[in-house]
Design a protein around this motif. Sequence first.
Motif, PDB file in Angstrom:
ATOM      1  N   ILE A  12       4.075  -5.120   2.450  1.00  0.00           N
ATOM      2  CA  ILE A  12       4.778  -4.139   3.271  1.00  0.00           C
ATOM      3  C   ILE A  12       4.917  -2.815   2.517  1.00  0.00           C
ATOM      4  O   ILE A  12       4.693  -1.741   3.078  1.00  0.00           O
ATOM      5  CB  ILE A  12       6.167  -4.683   3.693  1.00  0.00           C
ATOM      6  N   LYS A  13       5.270  -2.882   1.223  1.00  0.00           N
ATOM      7  CA  LYS A  13       5.412  -1.665   0.422  1.00  0.00           C
ATOM      8  C   LYS A  13       4.081  -0.910   0.309  1.00  0.00           C
ATOM      9  O   LYS A  13       4.055   0.313   0.375  1.00  0.00           O
ATOM     10  CB  LYS A  13       5.945  -1.999  -0.965  1.00  0.00           C
ATOM     11  N   GLU A  14       2.992  -1.650   0.115  1.00  0.00           N
ATOM     12  CA  GLU A  14       1.679  -1.012   0.022  1.00  0.00           C
ATOM     13  C   GLU A  14       1.288  -0.352   1.337  1.00  0.00           C
ATOM     14  O   GLU A  14       0.747   0.751   1.338  1.00  0.00           O
ATOM     15  CB  GLU A  14       0.616  -2.035  -0.385  1.00  0.00           C
ATOM     16  N   LEU A  15       1.567  -0.993   2.443  1.00  0.00           N
ATOM     17  CA  LEU A  15       1.235  -0.435   3.747  1.00  0.00           C
ATOM     18  C   LEU A  15       2.036   0.837   4.027  1.00  0.00           C
ATOM     19  O   LEU A  15       1.484   1.833   4.496  1.00  0.00           O
ATOM     20  CB  LEU A  15       1.480  -1.470   4.846  1.00  0.00           C
ATOM     21  N   PHE A  18       0.621   3.544   1.817  1.00  0.00           N
ATOM     22  CA  PHE A  18      -0.705   3.934   2.310  1.00  0.00           C
ATOM     23  C   PHE A  18      -0.609   4.840   3.530  1.00  0.00           C
ATOM     24  O   PHE A  18      -1.355   5.808   3.653  1.00  0.00           O
ATOM     25  CB  PHE A  18      -1.504   2.671   2.644  1.00  0.00           C
ATOM     26  N   LEU A  19       0.302   4.550   4.429  1.00  0.00           N
ATOM     27  CA  LEU A  19       0.401   5.308   5.673  1.00  0.00           C
ATOM     28  C   LEU A  19       1.241   6.583   5.569  1.00  0.00           C
ATOM     29  O   LEU A  19       0.909   7.588   6.189  1.00  0.00           O
ATOM     30  CB  LEU A  19       0.986   4.416   6.777  1.00  0.00           C
ATOM     31  N   PHE A  20       2.332   6.555   4.794  1.00  0.00           N
ATOM     32  CA  PHE A  20       3.303   7.636   4.890  1.00  0.00           C
ATOM     33  C   PHE A  20       3.540   8.448   3.622  1.00  0.00           C
ATOM     34  O   PHE A  20       3.976   9.584   3.714  1.00  0.00           O
ATOM     35  CB  PHE A  20       4.654   7.073   5.359  1.00  0.00           C
ATOM     36  N   LYS A  21       3.319   7.896   2.455  1.00  0.00           N
ATOM     37  CA  LYS A  21       3.670   8.587   1.215  1.00  0.00           C
ATOM     38  C   LYS A  21       2.562   9.551   0.784  1.00  0.00           C
ATOM     39  O   LYS A  21       1.395   9.369   1.104  1.00  0.00           O
ATOM     40  CB  LYS A  21       3.915   7.585   0.083  1.00  0.00           C
ATOM     41  N   LYS A  22       2.974  10.576   0.018  1.00  0.00           N
ATOM     42  CA  LYS A  22       2.034  11.542  -0.539  1.00  0.00           C
ATOM     43  C   LYS A  22       1.378  10.921  -1.771  1.00  0.00           C
ATOM     44  O   LYS A  22       2.072  10.397  -2.648  1.00  0.00           O
ATOM     45  CB  LYS A  22       2.782  12.814  -0.912  1.00  0.00           C
ATOM     46  N   LYS A  23       0.072  10.983  -1.836  1.00  0.00           N
ATOM     47  CA  LYS A  23      -0.666  10.358  -2.929  1.00  0.00           C
ATOM     48  C   LYS A  23      -0.833  11.368  -4.067  1.00  0.00           C
ATOM     49  O   LYS A  23      -1.643  12.272  -3.997  1.00  0.00           O
ATOM     50  CB  LYS A  23      -2.047   9.880  -2.473  1.00  0.00           C
ATOM     51  N   LYS A  24      -0.026  11.173  -5.149  1.00  0.00           N
ATOM     52  CA  LYS A  24      -0.087  12.042  -6.311  1.00  0.00           C
ATOM     53  C   LYS A  24      -0.372  11.207  -7.545  1.00  0.00           C
ATOM     54  O   LYS A  24       0.082  10.068  -7.654  1.00  0.00           O
ATOM     55  CB  LYS A  24       1.230  12.796  -6.496  1.00  0.00           C
ATOM     56  N   CYS A  25      -1.094  11.788  -8.493  1.00  0.00           N
ATOM     57  CA  CYS A  25      -1.461  11.119  -9.742  1.00  0.00           C
ATOM     58  C   CYS A  25      -0.217  10.903 -10.598  1.00  0.00           C
ATOM     59  O   CYS A  25       0.621  11.798 -10.730  1.00  0.00           O
ATOM     60  CB  CYS A  25      -2.486  11.970 -10.491  1.00  0.00           C
ATOM     61  N   ALA A  26      -0.119   9.723 -11.203  1.00  0.00           N
ATOM     62  CA  ALA A  26       1.013   9.410 -12.064  1.00  0.00           C
ATOM     63  C   ALA A  26       0.915  10.148 -13.399  1.00  0.00           C
ATOM     64  O   ALA A  26       1.929  10.419 -14.033  1.00  0.00           O
ATOM     65  CB  ALA A  26       1.084   7.910 -12.306  1.00  0.00           C
ATOM     66  N   ARG A  27      -0.287  10.491 -13.839  1.00  0.00           N
ATOM     67  CA  ARG A  27      -0.473  11.191 -15.125  1.00  0.00           C
ATOM     68  C   ARG A  27      -0.215  12.685 -15.021  1.00  0.00           C
ATOM     69  O   ARG A  27       0.560  13.247 -15.773  1.00  0.00           O
ATOM     70  CB  ARG A  27      -1.897  11.001 -15.627  1.00  0.00           C
ATOM     71  N   TYR A  76      -6.771   4.583  -9.597  1.00  0.00           N
ATOM     72  CA  TYR A  76      -5.682   3.656  -9.322  1.00  0.00           C
ATOM     73  C   TYR A  76      -6.042   2.801  -8.119  1.00  0.00           C
ATOM     74  O   TYR A  76      -6.653   3.279  -7.178  1.00  0.00           O
ATOM     75  CB  TYR A  76      -4.388   4.408  -8.979  1.00  0.00           C
ATOM     76  N   LEU A  77      -5.607   1.543  -8.156  1.00  0.00           N
ATOM     77  CA  LEU A  77      -5.633   0.700  -6.969  1.00  0.00           C
ATOM     78  C   LEU A  77      -4.347   0.936  -6.215  1.00  0.00           C
ATOM     79  O   LEU A  77      -3.355   1.422  -6.775  1.00  0.00           O
ATOM     80  CB  LEU A  77      -5.761  -0.764  -7.351  1.00  0.00           C
ATOM     81  N   LEU A  78      -4.319   0.595  -4.957  1.00  0.00           N
ATOM     82  CA  LEU A  78      -3.139   0.795  -4.134  1.00  0.00           C
ATOM     83  C   LEU A  78      -1.926   0.062  -4.699  1.00  0.00           C
ATOM     84  O   LEU A  78      -0.828   0.605  -4.745  1.00  0.00           O
ATOM     85  CB  LEU A  78      -3.420   0.346  -2.703  1.00  0.00           C
ATOM     86  N   LYS A  79      -2.128  -1.140  -5.194  1.00  0.00           N
ATOM     87  CA  LYS A  79      -1.005  -1.912  -5.754  1.00  0.00           C
ATOM     88  C   LYS A  79      -0.443  -1.264  -7.016  1.00  0.00           C
ATOM     89  O   LYS A  79       0.738  -1.390  -7.313  1.00  0.00           O
ATOM     90  CB  LYS A  79      -1.409  -3.360  -6.025  1.00  0.00           C
ATOM     91  N   ASP A  80      -1.263  -0.525  -7.767  1.00  0.00           N
ATOM     92  CA  ASP A  80      -0.779   0.166  -8.960  1.00  0.00           C
ATOM     93  C   ASP A  80       0.068   1.387  -8.594  1.00  0.00           C
ATOM     94  O   ASP A  80       1.010   1.726  -9.316  1.00  0.00           O
ATOM     95  CB  ASP A  80      -1.947   0.617  -9.836  1.00  0.00           C
ATOM     96  N   LEU A  81      -0.250   2.054  -7.516  1.00  0.00           N
ATOM     97  CA  LEU A  81       0.492   3.241  -7.096  1.00  0.00           C
ATOM     98  C   LEU A  81       1.881   2.905  -6.571  1.00  0.00           C
ATOM     99  O   LEU A  81       2.799   3.706  -6.675  1.00  0.00           O
ATOM    100  CB  LEU A  81      -0.283   4.003  -6.034  1.00  0.00           C
ATOM    101  N   VAL A  82       2.040   1.736  -6.008  1.00  0.00           N
ATOM    102  CA  VAL A  82       3.326   1.339  -5.426  1.00  0.00           C
ATOM    103  C   VAL A  82       4.349   1.065  -6.528  1.00  0.00           C
ATOM    104  O   VAL A  82       5.533   1.330  -6.343  1.00  0.00           O
ATOM    105  CB  VAL A  82       3.153   0.111  -4.516  1.00  0.00           C
ATOM    106  N   LYS A  83       3.901   0.616  -7.679  1.00  0.00           N
ATOM    107  CA  LYS A  83       4.823   0.257  -8.788  1.00  0.00           C
ATOM    108  C   LYS A  83       5.522   1.441  -9.368  1.00  0.00           C
ATOM    109  O   LYS A  83       5.231   2.517  -9.398  1.00  0.00           O
ATOM    110  CB  LYS A  83       4.071  -0.468  -9.887  1.00  0.00           C
TER     111      LYS A  83
END
Length: 83
Positions: A12-15, A18-27, A76-83
């Motif tokens: 659920i967190k990954e979905l 994926f749908l709503f959050k802004k995708k920004k690099c952690a580094r 990054y994989l999607l599961k890595d971005l959620v953490k």
Amino acid sequence: MEHQAFRYDFTIKELIYFLFKKKKCARCGGKLEKRKGYETVRGAIFNNRSDPFFVQNAKVKHYVYIFTCRQCGAQYLLKDLVK
């Protein structure tokens, strides 16, 4: 070699990410580009004892989303971005 099935895995967190959050690099905080990849696995890997969903020897196309930073090139994989 033709695949007999396909599979997407989302929690659920990954979905929601994926749908709503802004995708920004952690580094570096740069914008991430989305790319869809897959791996071929045997159907027996996804079966559990109570409900065998896939045929044991079927070739399953398991899709994953890979995000790459435009600035620093980090992946990054999607599961890595959620953490």
